[in-house]
Design an enzyme around this catalytic site. Sequence first.
Site, PDB file in Angstrom:
ATOM      1  CB  THR A 192      -3.178   5.168  -1.068  1.00  0.00           C
ATOM      2  OG1 THR A 192      -2.642   5.585  -2.334  1.00  0.00           O
ATOM      3  CG2 THR A 192      -3.661   3.720  -1.194  1.00  0.00           C
ATOM      4  CG  PHE A 198      -2.141  -0.777   1.138  1.00  0.00           C
ATOM      5  CD1 PHE A 198      -3.329  -0.219   0.674  1.00  0.00           C
ATOM      6  CD2 PHE A 198      -2.137  -2.113   1.507  1.00  0.00           C
ATOM      7  CE1 PHE A 198      -4.493  -0.975   0.585  1.00  0.00           C
ATOM      8  CE2 PHE A 198      -3.295  -2.882   1.418  1.00  0.00           C
ATOM      9  CZ  PHE A 198      -4.465  -2.316   0.954  1.00  0.00           C
ATOM     10  CG  ASP A 199       1.044   5.735  -2.086  1.00  0.00           C
ATOM     11  OD1 ASP A 199       2.187   6.053  -1.700  1.00  0.00           O
ATOM     12  OD2 ASP A 199       0.182   6.560  -2.426  1.00  0.00           O
ATOM     13  CB  VAL A 200       1.380   6.467   2.997  1.00  0.00           C
ATOM     14  CG1 VAL A 200       0.746   7.272   4.137  1.00  0.00           C
ATOM     15  CG2 VAL A 200       2.138   5.278   3.535  1.00  0.00           C
ATOM     16  CG  ASP A 234      -2.302   8.611  -4.963  1.00  0.00           C
ATOM     17  OD1 ASP A 234      -2.218   9.809  -5.285  1.00  0.00           O
ATOM     18  OD2 ASP A 234      -1.443   8.048  -4.274  1.00  0.00           O
TER      19      ASP A 234
END
Length: 228
Positions: free
Chosen positions: A13, A8-10, A180
């Site tokens: 997102t 996961f990107d932070v 994103d």
Amino acid sequence: MRYDTLLFDVDDTLLDFKDAENQALQALFSEMQLAYTPEIEQTYQRINQSRWKEYELGNMSSKEVVNGRFGLVFEKFGKQVDSVEMEKKYRAYLNKGHKRLGNSLEIIRDLSKKVDLYIVTNGVAKTQYQRLTDSELLPYFKDIFISEVAGFQKPRLEFFNYAFSKIPTFQKEKTAIIGDSLSSDIQGGINAGIDTIWLHSKGTSSAKSLIPNYHITALEELYDILGE
């Protein structure tokens, strides 16, 4: 489930970076007794995005990106400032921003019981750790991979190889990245040979040269992809 491992990107997102950034910039310019007008906002965004793009291309270090941007912005409006000092002030405000996007906490908490979750981010290490801690998301991730620590940034293959080397029983075909950004998350996933899930809340995909494996407009839609 379709995947064993999710990266996961932070920012934009899981956490609302735009909200944190806006609050931090308003506080910084207020401290400097300069109204944070739409013109200043547009100037900052133009300079900032240009510098981060250079970082993604490997032409600038992350420290060069952040330590030089405010000097350029204030200069445009007739103020000479210590750019590094301005970055420190901004960073202190930004670190406080940990607003979650939607019900990301509930989704991450649930997914962590079913698959291995990891963070992959180009953000500044201290900032990301603090924001993930304050948002209560941190405990649900097996590890956090940050470009500042890895020595390489998304979308470079070296960044992903660094992350993959630290994931036990890693299987490329059972791994996907969710983010994103087309230029760092989706391009990075393509470079690394893993599936890509583009979170783009504005609706229909505008990707032309980059085609993600999946396109979602909200994190809840992950369940349709994961098979649960």
